[in-house]
Design a protein around this motif. Structure first.
Motif, PDB file in Angstrom:
ATOM      1  N   VAL A 161       0.851  -1.195   0.000  1.00 30.71           N
ATOM      2  CA  VAL A 161       0.000   0.000   0.000  1.00 30.71           C
ATOM      3  C   VAL A 161       0.888   1.247   0.000  1.00 30.71           C
ATOM      4  O   VAL A 161       1.810   1.356   0.817  1.00 30.71           O
ATOM      5  N   ALA A 162       0.624   2.148  -0.896  1.00 29.44           N
ATOM      6  CA  ALA A 162       1.391   3.390  -0.971  1.00 29.44           C
ATOM      7  C   ALA A 162       0.774   4.435  -0.043  1.00 29.44           C
ATOM      8  O   ALA A 162      -0.459   4.549   0.051  1.00 29.44           O
ATOM      9  N   ILE A 163       1.628   5.190   0.626  1.00 35.42           N
ATOM     10  CA  ILE A 163       1.177   6.267   1.510  1.00 35.42           C
ATOM     11  C   ILE A 163       1.601   7.596   0.880  1.00 35.42           C
ATOM     12  O   ILE A 163       2.786   7.839   0.646  1.00 35.42           O
ATOM     13  N   ILE A 164       0.614   8.454   0.602  1.00 33.96           N
ATOM     14  CA  ILE A 164       0.868   9.722  -0.085  1.00 33.96           C
ATOM     15  C   ILE A 164       0.332  10.880   0.746  1.00 33.96           C
ATOM     16  O   ILE A 164      -0.755  10.791   1.332  1.00 33.96           O
ATOM     17  N   SER A 165       1.089  11.957   0.787  1.00 31.76           N
ATOM     18  CA  SER A 165       0.635  13.163   1.478  1.00 31.76           C
ATOM     19  C   SER A 165       1.244  14.374   0.777  1.00 31.76           C
ATOM     20  O   SER A 165       2.055  14.236  -0.145  1.00 31.76           O
ATOM     21  N   GLY A 166       0.850  15.549   1.192  1.00 33.16           N
ATOM     22  CA  GLY A 166       1.385  16.767   0.578  1.00 33.16           C
ATOM     23  C   GLY A 166       0.681  18.000   1.083  1.00 33.16           C
ATOM     24  O   GLY A 166      -0.201  17.952   1.950  1.00 33.16           O
ATOM     25  N   GLY A 167       1.074  19.126   0.528  1.00 34.18           N
ATOM     26  CA  GLY A 167       0.497  20.401   0.947  1.00 34.18           C
ATOM     27  C   GLY A 167       1.350  21.552   0.442  1.00 34.18           C
ATOM     28  O   GLY A 167       2.271  21.361  -0.350  1.00 34.18           O
ATOM     29  N   GLY A 168       1.043  22.735   0.915  1.00 34.50           N
ATOM     30  CA  GLY A 168       1.793  23.914   0.494  1.00 34.50           C
ATOM     31  C   GLY A 168       3.212  23.899   1.024  1.00 34.50           C
ATOM     32  O   GLY A 168       3.498  23.347   2.075  1.00 34.50           O
ATOM     33  N   HIS A 175       6.701  18.156   3.062  1.00 32.90           N
ATOM     34  CA  HIS A 175       6.356  16.746   3.224  1.00 32.90           C
ATOM     35  C   HIS A 175       7.415  15.862   2.596  1.00 32.90           C
ATOM     36  O   HIS A 175       7.524  14.692   2.907  1.00 32.90           O
ATOM     37  N   GLY A 176       8.193  16.468   1.715  1.00 31.60           N
ATOM     38  CA  GLY A 176       9.202  15.695   0.999  1.00 31.60           C
ATOM     39  C   GLY A 176      10.245  15.085   1.909  1.00 31.60           C
ATOM     40  O   GLY A 176      10.789  14.012   1.615  1.00 31.60           O
ATOM     41  N   GLY A 177      10.523  15.716   3.032  1.00 32.79           N
ATOM     42  CA  GLY A 177      11.521  15.182   3.958  1.00 32.79           C
ATOM     43  C   GLY A 177      11.101  13.902   4.635  1.00 32.79           C
ATOM     44  O   GLY A 177      11.932  13.230   5.260  1.00 32.79           O
ATOM     45  N   PHE A 178       9.843  13.526   4.517  1.00 38.89           N
ATOM     46  CA  PHE A 178       9.346  12.296   5.152  1.00 38.89           C
ATOM     47  C   PHE A 178       9.144  11.159   4.157  1.00 38.89           C
ATOM     48  O   PHE A 178       8.551  10.138   4.492  1.00 38.89           O
ATOM     49  N   VAL A 179       9.640  11.343   2.950  1.00 37.05           N
ATOM     50  CA  VAL A 179       9.565  10.266   1.955  1.00 37.05           C
ATOM     51  C   VAL A 179      10.715   9.299   2.192  1.00 37.05           C
ATOM     52  O   VAL A 179      11.882   9.689   2.218  1.00 37.05           O
ATOM     53  N   GLY A 180      10.376   8.030   2.362  1.00 41.19           N
ATOM     54  CA  GLY A 180      11.401   7.027   2.613  1.00 41.19           C
ATOM     55  C   GLY A 180      10.792   5.744   3.156  1.00 41.19           C
ATOM     56  O   GLY A 180       9.573   5.653   3.373  1.00 41.19           O
ATOM     57  N   LYS A 181      11.606   4.757   3.416  1.00 39.07           N
ATOM     58  CA  LYS A 181      11.138   3.453   3.902  1.00 39.07           C
ATOM     59  C   LYS A 181      10.474   3.601   5.263  1.00 39.07           C
ATOM     60  O   LYS A 181      11.010   4.209   6.177  1.00 39.07           O
ATOM     61  N   GLY A 182       9.268   3.016   5.369  1.00 35.70           N
ATOM     62  CA  GLY A 182       8.518   3.085   6.615  1.00 35.70           C
ATOM     63  C   GLY A 182       7.812   4.403   6.825  1.00 35.70           C
ATOM     64  O   GLY A 182       7.220   4.630   7.882  1.00 35.70           O
ATOM     65  N   MET A 183       7.838   5.284   5.828  1.00 38.42           N
ATOM     66  CA  MET A 183       7.159   6.587   5.944  1.00 38.42           C
ATOM     67  C   MET A 183       6.325   6.820   4.684  1.00 38.42           C
ATOM     68  O   MET A 183       5.583   5.937   4.277  1.00 38.42           O
ATOM     69  N   LEU A 184       6.480   7.956   4.043  1.00 36.34           N
ATOM     70  CA  LEU A 184       5.689   8.245   2.850  1.00 36.34           C
ATOM     71  C   LEU A 184       6.314   7.610   1.607  1.00 36.34           C
ATOM     72  O   LEU A 184       7.531   7.521   1.489  1.00 36.34           O
ATOM     73  N   THR A 185       5.427   7.226   0.683  1.00 38.29           N
ATOM     74  CA  THR A 185       5.888   6.705  -0.605  1.00 38.29           C
ATOM     75  C   THR A 185       6.097   7.843  -1.588  1.00 38.29           C
ATOM     76  O   THR A 185       7.011   7.791  -2.426  1.00 38.29           O
TER      77      THR A 185
END
Length: 280
Positions: A161-168, A175-185
């Motif tokens: 399952v992919a986890i996606i988030s974002g915002g201004g 949100h880009g700093g939380f992309v990685g294994k065990g966090m956001l896809t």
């Protein structure tokens, strides 16, 4: 040397009593101030006037004449003291003018805003994303950058399952700093304090979503709720992808409950479950 002089009535200007213009006996003065008598033009001290009229007129009458009729005499010391502040002020103004002229001649250096380490305000979001990609392994961006600002995991095989988030932008490392294994896809960025577009969210969904589906973590902000929801519906309609949404609104710092701070824990919990192979 005693001189017998009969003083006439002391009359002030405007009807008061004033001393006559006669030769006076000079006495040792206990006062440093000297004043010029307006009638004879000579300079006297207050002690001289007081000694001459002692016993004839009271001290208050003599003092009134001294203060109202006699003009103070400025000594060289007084003139120097009054000129000193003006000279200092003039010198200070000259130094300031020289410093200002030097500042204009000096070429502009350093960041556009010293409070934030940026190169140019017009490219601040792109620069932040570039720095993230260059410094983080297994993270890339879509080819439609910078119109669509999406970063995603390059080691992702769409088997979970992919986890996606974002915002201004402007909430880095959100949100880009939380992309990685065990966090956001994947993470989508809008412009500074502005929601990502529907197309940007849709592009992220298509890029990382596989058969297991994806979860959109959306903060309780009007633009985010609208654009992420419409992008999810578009992905379902056009590609038949399984997309679910969850809204976070735990932020106690504002009455709007936009859910900024606590969203981090939702990222971590959902990312850990997805990494463990749990279903949508």
């Amino acid at each position: 040397q005693n001189m017998q002089v009969e003083p006439r009535p002391l009359v002030l200007t405007g009807g008061s009593r004033q001393p006559p213009r006669v030769d006076r006996v000079r006495c040792s003065s206990g006062m440093s101030e000297l004043r010029r008598d307006p009638e004879d033009g000579k300079v006297y001290s207050f002690d001289e006037l007081s000694a001459y009229y002692k016993g004839k007129y009271n001290k208050g009458e003599v003092k009134a004449y001294w203060e109202k009729e006699c003009t103070p005499i400025k000594t060289k010391k007084d003139k120097a003291a009054s000129a000193e502040p003006k000279a200092k002020a003039k010198a200070k103004a000259k130094v300031k003018a020289k410093a200002k002229a030097t500042a204009k001649e000096r070429p502009e250096r350093g960041p556009a805003n010293p409070k934030r380490f940026i190169n140019d305000e017009s490219t601040i979001v792109q620069d932040a994303m570039d720095g993230l990609i260059w410094s983080t392994p297994n993270v890339a961006r879509l080819d439609s950058y910078p119109v669509i600002k999406v970063v995603f995991r390059t080691d992702w095989d769409k088997g979970k399952v992919a986890i996606i988030s974002g915002g201004g932008a402007g909430h880095e490392p959100m949100h880009g700093g939380f992309v990685g294994k065990g966090m956001l896809t994947a993470a989508i960025s809008g412009e500074t304090f502005a929601s990502p577009t529907i197309d940007a969210v849709f592009a992220a969904i298509v890029q990382v979503t596989g058969a297991k589906g994806c979860l959109l973590v959306i903060k309780n902000y009007t633009g985010d709720r609208l654009n992420f929801t419409l992008a999810a519906q578009k992905a379902k309609t056009l590609y038949g992808l399984e997309v679910e949404t969850v809204f976070t609104k735990d932020d106690v710092a504002t009455v709007a409950e936009r859910g900024i701070a606590g969203t981090l824990f939702v990222h971590k919990l959902c990312g850990a479950l997805a990494e463990a192979g749990k279903s949508l």
